[in-house]
Write an enzyme that holds these catalytic residues in place. Structure first.
Site, short mmCIF file in Angstrom:
data_model
loop_
_atom_site.label_atom_id
_atom_site.label_comp_id
_atom_site.label_asym_id
_atom_site.label_seq_id
_atom_site.Cartn_x
_atom_site.Cartn_y
_atom_site.Cartn_z
N HIS A 25 0.82 -1.22 0.00
CA HIS A 25 0.00 0.00 0.00
C HIS A 25 0.86 1.28 0.00
CE1 HIS A 25 -3.01 2.95 1.07
NE2 HIS A 25 -2.46 3.13 2.26
N HIS A 49 3.54 7.15 5.23
CA HIS A 49 2.31 7.81 5.69
C HIS A 49 1.53 7.00 6.73
CE1 HIS A 49 0.11 5.35 2.70
NE2 HIS A 49 -0.94 5.58 3.47
N GLU A 53 0.63 5.71 12.48
CA GLU A 53 -0.67 5.14 12.83
C GLU A 53 -0.56 3.65 13.18
OE1 GLU A 53 -4.19 6.60 11.38
OE2 GLU A 53 -4.65 5.46 13.17
N ASP A 54 0.20 2.90 12.39
CA ASP A 54 0.15 1.44 12.49
C ASP A 54 1.34 0.79 13.19
OD1 ASP A 54 -2.17 1.66 11.11
OD2 ASP A 54 -1.35 1.09 9.17
N ASP A 116 -3.42 8.30 -0.97
CA ASP A 116 -3.75 7.22 -0.04
C ASP A 116 -5.17 6.73 -0.31
OD1 ASP A 116 -3.71 5.62 2.36
OD2 ASP A 116 -4.76 7.26 3.39
N ASP A 237 -21.92 12.71 -25.89
CA ASP A 237 -20.48 12.75 -25.67
C ASP A 237 -19.99 11.63 -24.78
OD1 ASP A 237 -21.99 14.48 -24.11
OD2 ASP A 237 -20.92 16.21 -24.89
MN MN Z 1 -2.79 4.52 3.95
#
Ligand code: MN
Length: 713
Positions: A25, A49, A53-54, A116, A237
């Protein structure tokens, strides 16, 4: 590479819902950022990123390894990931505010977040269906419009199509099939058009950098069908030809060629070069009738314009030579970001969470009408916007005071919908003010809110002034102002259940309170709660509410009786004030219409005229003895509202939420005046009534709410 290595080690052993190693990811996100032209800082932030958090790593550690900029980006994205944009109104508004603040600090934070989200949307199939829906909804509501606002066309289209796939799977499948079905036919036709055009451009000496065609994105076609109420076969279109030339001048010459070769369709030409979209998109759009009589959309732009269309604010990262000094902060005079500035300003302006969210959503979405001020400034508004919307967009005061409008030099009525390119001159007058009627035609929530606020505020101020005058007449000018600001006055307000002296004055001005009562309370407070001379009996009865009521032997007769203190006497609830359990009450001995005791609210103006010897202390029987079935009491409310349609239903739904029965309801409307709703409802006790009133008063269309007498028989 260092960022990748670091993230790789940290995410080791973690897996995504798809079963892939987690690192796939961040790698994909970093790749998207590289494609947008992000520099090393951006790509590193892409890799890192999710680590805060993880994993156990801290932002401080990121800073020490990768520097301040990377830390700030990662920190910004980590904070954003905690926001839930579908939460309760107040939280949601707060989250929007924080997001815009983060963006104002460094716009790249939101670009990383968009990358993300795009990768998460691409891999959404692995999540539970309910999660898929909520993430897709948030993507459609917030992130796709943000990508559009930042001009990152390629992110916007893909985010929209992916959200479409999960939110309307059936519609998505249909679009896919229909587009695929006619592909061959279409491609052959477009190849022919391309050949003809290329030849003619060459003859004219215009260098064609690129001429290609590709299907428009599915959600765009779908929306167009919905909006124009058209069937798939009527939408022409499905694909657009895109002609890229070298200079702006060649764009217009190219247009001339296109219109010379094929017949233009009236009303389809749009000049976004002369009039760029707020996100800086530039292009010429036209529709022509191609071979076999089939319409085609043609877009003409330069390479630079094309880059901006695809990459938006990221365009200059990608193509302007490095040097590193990106303009990532938004300065208040940066015209490109007026929308963001507005969103930030509103947070001080709009205290009501729902109003703020409405404004945010209104402003994230595409503007469709571009009108001009007489000075030539462009004002972008939503479709259907009127002169009044325009006036409010210029300035709140211009909106409030506008009395007329000249569009393209002609006098028009204020509700005239604006068209692209209109020159709009708003005429204001010093004593001009909004009209309720405007609410029927304005389309922008910001104009709507401002008009409502004006009505709320102006009524309030009038009432305060009136209340002040009444009180001043009674108490005399001497020291009046000081008295209003004094502590005793504040405690009078509190005793009468108002937060502030202003609220008290407003209530007095509106007639919710009597002058007598305010003066009486003030005397009590000033004289240290001594009984006052005018009406000693009344005072006595108010202080000790019938504590002797439960006398032995009387309890049997009191059983099931809601009122204590009237044992053996005929009694009734007075229709003038309709007290409900929980409110202080007082009994008044009456002879007419029949002998007995009328139970009034304490402070009811009618009681004040009753001689003291005819008043008896009474109180509510708090013991629950009515065979478990709660007794109810009629209460009459009069509600003054601005916008009648829908509001009435909302009020009724608040009543049914609380299981409150409505005996009678009546709506009275008069041209140009607030609507009056009279309600007679069954109330259990004072708590319930207060709770209800608070909920109704919170509605933004409510100007006033008060208890009145005698609606129900
Ligand atoms: Mn992410």
């Amino acid at each position: 590479m260092r960022a990748f290595e670091f993230a790789y080690q940290l995410h080791k052993g973690q897996y995504r819902a798809s079963g892939e190693p987690y690192i796939a990811h961040p790698v994909a996100v970093a790749g998207l950022l590289r494609d947008l032209g992000g520099n090393g800082t951006m790509i590193a932030a892409g890799f890192l990123h999710d680590v805060v958090e993880d994993t156990d790593v801290t932002v401080e550690e990121i800073e020490s390894r990768f520097g301040t900029e990377v830390r700030q980006l990662v920190e910004g994205v980590t904070k954003l990931s905690k926001f839930n944009f579908s939460s309760k109104t107040e939280r949601q508004a707060e989250n929007f505010r924080r997001m815009f603040l983060a963006m104002a600090k460094d716009i790249r934070v939101i670009v990383v977040k968009l990358a993300d989200r795009l990768h998460n949307m691409r891999t959404l199939e692995h999540l539970r269906p309910d999660k898929q829906r909520s993430i897709a909804q948030e993507t459609r509501d917030i992130f796709a419009p943000l990508a559009n606002r930042l001009g990152i066309g390629r992110f916007k289209w893909e985010l929209e199509d992916l959200a479409f796939k999960y939110l309307e799977p059936e519609g998505y499948r249909q679009m896919q099939e229909l587009v695929a079905e006619r592909r061959q036919d279409r491609e052959e036709r477009l190849a022919k058009v391309s050949q003809i055009l290329q030849q003619r451009l060459e003859d004219t000496g215009i260098k064609c950098v690129d001429l290609s065609s590709r299907p428009k994105h599915l959600y765009g076609i779908y929306q167009k069908m919905q909006r124009q109420q058209k069937g798939f076969h009527e939408i022409y279109d499905l694909a657009a030809m895109r002609l890229i030339v070298q200079t702006k001048e060649e764009c217009y010459r190219g247009l001339a060629v296109v219109h010379d070769v094929f017949r233009p369709i009236p009303g389809r030409f749009k000049d976004y070069i002369g009039l760029p979209k707020p996100n800086r998109y530039q292009s010429l759009h036209t529709g022509v009738i191609g071979p076999h009589g089939r319409p085609i959309e043609v877009q003409i732009r330069t390479l630079e314009m094309h880059r901006i269309a695809e990459y938006g604010i990221a365009a200059h990262w990608k193509y302007k030579e490095s040097g590193g000094s990106y303009n990532t902060r938004i300065t208040t005079d940066d015209e490109k970001f007026t929308w963001l500035r507005q969103l930030l300003e509103w947070q001080n302006d709009l205290k009501d969470a729902q109003e703020y969210i409405d404004n945010v959503k209104d402003n994230l979405f595409d503007d469709d009408v571009y009108a001009f001020t007489p000075n030539g400034d462009v004002v972008a508004l939503s479709r259907g916007a009127t002169a009044v919307d325009f006036a409010y967009r210029i300035h709140t005061e211009v909106g409030h005071r506008c009395t007329g409008v000249r569009i393209n030099g002609q006098w028009r009525v204020l509700d005239t919908p604006l068209k692209n390119g209109d020159i709009v001159e708003i005429v204001t007058q010093k004593n001009g003010h909004p009209s309720l009627d405007w609410l029927n035609f304005v389309v922008t929530p910001s104009a709507r809110n401002r008009i409502r606020q004006w009505f709320k505020r102006s009524h309030r101020e009038e009432n305060i002034t009136r209340g002040r005058e009444l009180l001043e007449k009674e108490l005399g000018k001497n020291g009046f102002e000081a008295l209003l600001k004094s502590e005793p006055m504040q405690s009078v307000a509190e005793r009468c259940n108002y937060h502030s002296v202003e609220d008290l004055l407003a209530a007095l001005g509106y007639g919710e309170l009597t002058l007598n009562l305010v003066v009486k309370r003030l005397r009590e407070v000033v004289k240290g709660k001594q009984p006052i001379e005018i009406d000693p009996t009344l005072e006595e009865t108010i202080v000790p509410p019938a504590t002797n009521a439960k006398i032995p032997g009387a309890s049997d007769t009191a059983k099931g009786e809601p009122i204590i203190g009237v044992e053996g006497l005929m009694h009734r609830i007075a229709g003038c004030c309709n007290p409900v359990p929980g409110e202080p009450i007082i009994g008044a001995v009456t002879r007419k219409p029949e002998p007995g005791i009328a139970v009034h609210r304490q402070g009811c103006p009618n009681v004040e005229n009753v001689p003291g010897d005819r008043l008896v202390p009474v109180s509510w029987n708090t013991s629950d003895s009515n065979n478990g079935r709660p007794q109810t009491y009629p209460v009459n409310l009069q509600i003054e509202v601005i916008d009648r349609v829908g509001v009435f239903k909302d009020i009724l739904s608040r009543l049914s939420d609380q299981n409150i029965n409505v005996r009678k309801a009546q709506v009275k409307t008069q041209d140009g005046k607030p609507a009056i709703i009279d309600l007679c409802i069954d109330i259990r006790d004072y708590d319930q009534l207060q709770h209800l009133c608070i909920r109704i008063k919170k509605m933004s269309d409510i100007l006033n709410l008060r208890r009145v007498s005698d609606l129900c028989d």
